[in-house]
Design an enzyme around this catalytic site. Structure first.
Site, PDB file in Angstrom:
ATOM      1  N   GLU A  75       6.077   0.551  -5.063  1.00 13.60           N
ATOM      2  CA  GLU A  75       6.575  -0.711  -4.540  1.00 13.60           C
ATOM      3  C   GLU A  75       5.721  -1.833  -5.124  1.00 13.60           C
ATOM      4  O   GLU A  75       4.509  -1.876  -4.907  1.00 13.60           O
ATOM      5  CB  GLU A  75       6.417  -0.667  -3.019  1.00 13.60           C
ATOM      6  CG  GLU A  75       7.359  -1.537  -2.249  1.00 13.60           C
ATOM      7  CD  GLU A  75       7.132  -1.328  -0.747  1.00 13.60           C
ATOM      8  OE1 GLU A  75       7.237  -0.167  -0.274  1.00 13.60           O
ATOM      9  OE2 GLU A  75       6.831  -2.307  -0.065  1.00 13.60           O
ATOM     10  N   ASP A 133       2.954  -9.489   6.496  1.00 14.70           N
ATOM     11  CA  ASP A 133       1.796  -8.755   5.999  1.00 14.70           C
ATOM     12  C   ASP A 133       0.507  -9.179   6.681  1.00 14.70           C
ATOM     13  O   ASP A 133       0.367 -10.318   7.118  1.00 14.70           O
ATOM     14  CB  ASP A 133       1.668  -8.967   4.485  1.00 14.70           C
ATOM     15  CG  ASP A 133       2.802  -8.320   3.726  1.00 14.70           C
ATOM     16  OD1 ASP A 133       2.980  -7.093   3.892  1.00 14.70           O
ATOM     17  OD2 ASP A 133       3.518  -9.019   2.997  1.00 14.70           O
TER      18      ASP A 133
END
Lengths: 257, 260, 139
Positions: A46, A57
């Site tokens: 990824e 995140d």
């Protein structure tokens, strides 16, 4: 059938997906990282498009993104790097980023470019299902791209079915309600959630992400899904040892045991 | 009032571009906010708090010396006279009632100047709810009096240390907190920003300002619409006090003017 | 009825230290909504600047984006310096110390056009106690 779907046809257990932030630790490490991950036996990679405000995140990935942007990473450069990597490997590649980046590139141009450089899938955590279904799904599917959507312990069954319908590739199971890199152990509550999803017998394969950091959490995740996704822990490893080849080999060995 | 459509759009702007982790919280709010706001009990409690606690209606003051200087008639809508010293409290009173009805026990907020943080800490003290306010490190320094007020009110002020350490970064941190606490927490956003239904909900709570301006101006001048309304900012979110006004938009005749 | 939305120009709209989204912003997504925001061509959100902490933000809400881009509202950008002057002016002219945010709106009175017979309503959004340290520095 693209490379992600092919992967899940031949392998449905212990699939290891590793995330890295493009442009970190070095601006031109993309190729080295992807090839090192492949060599170490990772199944899926990824590629994070560094973003100024990555809401989903945690601090580790945010800091790596900030550093990558300071290094000079841009989408244009990343596409060039990925096109070059694709000539050297058949590794399934996914790009992960935020919808604002896609909008500024131009949605149509972005999706076409992703397909053109040989990337197989996308994760855009803040792209609403409704917008995807009504505006982008046809184009994305016609380009053969696999878009993965997220589900969490709070996602209602009806919505999970809808996500299963819209997904190509795999479903990204967020292990707990959290931002990336926040937790270090898998709890009984999480296992109950994994079992609940298993019992739904979804059409797509599932990878568990968020909070997977070592052999123990990877193995636990693999018991309850087709594999797992590791992000923050790998970024931390790269921070401690920016020698990409060496760091990657050690890290993957640590995870796979 | 300029209405938002059911997907949360004003024309091409709006919507809810949020990660799946936030979806249940935002969806819960979206399904309930109009229903709760329409309940007579809610309205009674909201209106009585605005009157007795916030100190509404705030005066519409004819600023004579200011008018004289600029050669035009200027009224000041005195939101500075609200409890806690800014208009922010209109919205936090509304949202704390919303949070209580949703069964939330923990409140988070972002703040720039600290006015929204103080207004949130205030209503949390009033209702006995835990309060955490995210504030950029730079703002903590330049708005020290408000940091002290929040602490006095029992709120925890958490510094946002990323980026320019200001409002944007405080908002990022508050959103992350909400992702990590998806069940018991309500996020009181202080401006007409964020995913749907926040802009619409905040605008509705703040529209009390424009409702008052209408009847107050009529008392003062006999006309219910001014020729212009001026408000700072986009983030300080005052222009939403205009909300009941633009209903004749687009291009309809200005009755306030022709009748006045 | 005109709607005047006043935003922060920081050290000047094109100084690189500004929060004048109506001028510098382009369409994008920030904090969950599609709106106008300050960003690079690559979609990275730009760090804003304003002396006013409450206006120091790189975007505007979607309702305002709609009002401004449809022409219903007029946007006026006011610099740090202009807002400080306006705060001092109101304090000494009316005996009201405004918040820095509200001082931006006040300063718009110098810039905007109006007829002498007009009735203007200005939202004095907050009081200036919190900004006294900043005011004293610039007095």
């Amino acid at each position: 059938m693209n490379r992600i779907e092919q992967l899940f046809q031949r392998k449905d257990k212990n699939v290891l997906n590793i995330y890295f932030t493009a442009g970190y630790p070095g601006l031109n490490d993309t190729e080295d990282i992807i090839l090192s991950l492949e060599k170490a036996g990772v199944d899926l990679v990824e590629v994070g498009m560094p973003y100024s405000d990555p809401l989903a995140d945690g601090p580790t990935i945010q800091e790596s993104g900030t550093a990558a942007l300071e290094n000079g990473m841009t989408l244009q450069l990343l596409f060039e790097q990925l096109a070059a990597v694709r000539k050297k490997t058949e590794m399934p590649l996914i790009m992960m980023g935020y919808f604002n980046q896609v909008m500024q590139y131009g949605e149509k141009a972005f999706f076409e470019k992703v397909a053109e450089v040989g990337v197989d899938g996308l994760i855009l955590p803040d792209l609403p299902l409704f917008e995807y279904e009504n505006h982008y799904k046809d184009l994305v599917e016609s380009l053969g791209l696999a878009v993965s959507f997220l589900i969490t312990p709070q996602t209602e069954p009806e919505r999970i079915r809808k996500i299963d319908d819209l997904t190509h590739g795999f479903i990204y199971m967020v292990s707990s309600s959290s931002i990336t890199g926040a937790k270090s152990e898998i709890t009984d509550t999480q296992i109950a959630y994994f079992n609940r999803i298993n019992d739904m017998h979804l059409k797509h394969k599932r990878l568990i992400g968020f909070g997977i950091s070592n052999q123990q959490t990877f193995e636990t995740a693999c018991q309850y899904a087709n594999g797992a996704i590791i992000g923050s822990a790998y970024i931390k490893a790269l921070k401690n040892n920016p020698n990409v080849a060496e760091c990657t080999a050690e890290f993957v060995k640590m995870v796979k045991g | 009032m300029i209405a938002v459509d059911e997907r949360g759009y004003y024309g091409e702007f709006g919507g809810a571009y949020i990660p799946e982790m936030l979806w249940p919280n935002v969806q819960e709010l979206r399904e309930n906010y109009l229903k709760f706001m329409a309940e007579p009990d809610f309205q009674r409690e909201f209106q009585s708090l605005l009157r007795d606690y916030v100190g509404r209606p705030t005066p519409l003051y004819l600023a004579k010396r200011l008018s004289e200087h600029f050669g035009v008639t200027i009224y000041l809508k005195r939101e500075d006279l609200c409890h806690t010293g800014a208009h922010k409290i209109n919205n936090t009173v509304g949202q704390i009632l919303m949070a209580k009805r949703l069964g939330k026990t923990r409140i988070i907020a972002e703040t720039g100047a600290g006015q929204h943080g103080v207004a949130t800490a205030t209503v949390c003290a009033l209702m006995g709810l835990e309060c955490i306010v995210y504030m950029g490190e730079v703002d903590i320094e330049r708005q020290a009096p408000n940091v002290a007020r929040m602490k006095m009110l029992g709120a925890e002020v958490r510094p946002a240390t990323s980026g320019s350490q200001t409002l944007k970064d405080a908002t990022n941190e508050a959103i992350r907190d909400w992702i990590n606490n998806p069940v018991d927490t309500h996020y009181i956003i202080g401006s007409v920003v964020g995913p749907h239904p926040y802009p619409d909900m905040v605008a509705r709570f703040q529209s009390v300002i424009s409702e008052e301006i209408k009847w107050q101006l009529e008392e003062h001048t006999g006309k219910d619409y001014p020729d212009a309304v001026i408000a700072c900012g986009v983030v300080a979110a005052t222009p939403q006090e205009l909300l009941p006004f633009p209903q004749r938009y687009p291009g309809a005749p200005d009755r306030g003017r022709s009748g006045g | 009825m005109r709607l005047i939305a006043v935003e922060a120009a920081g050290e000047g709209i094109h100084s690189g230290k500004s929060a004048a989204t109506s001028v510098l912003g382009t369409k994008g997504v920030i904090h969950g909504s599609r709106t106008l925001l300050m960003q690079t061509a690559d979609g990275q959100i730009v760090e804003p600047h304003s002396i006013s902490a409450g206006l120091d933000y790189p975007g505007i809400g979607p309702l305002h984006a709609h009002l401004i881009s449809s022409g219903r509202a007029e946007a006026i950008s006011i610099t740090d310096e202009e807002s400080l002057e306006a705060a001092l002016f109101l304090s000494r002219r009316e005996g009201i110390i405004p918040a820095l945010e509200s001082a931006h709106a006040l300063s718009a009175l110098r810039v905007m056009k109006y007829e002498p017979t007009d009735v203007l309503v200005l939202c004095l959004s907050g009081r200036g106690d919190k900004d006294l340290a900043t005011y004293m520095k610039h007095l």
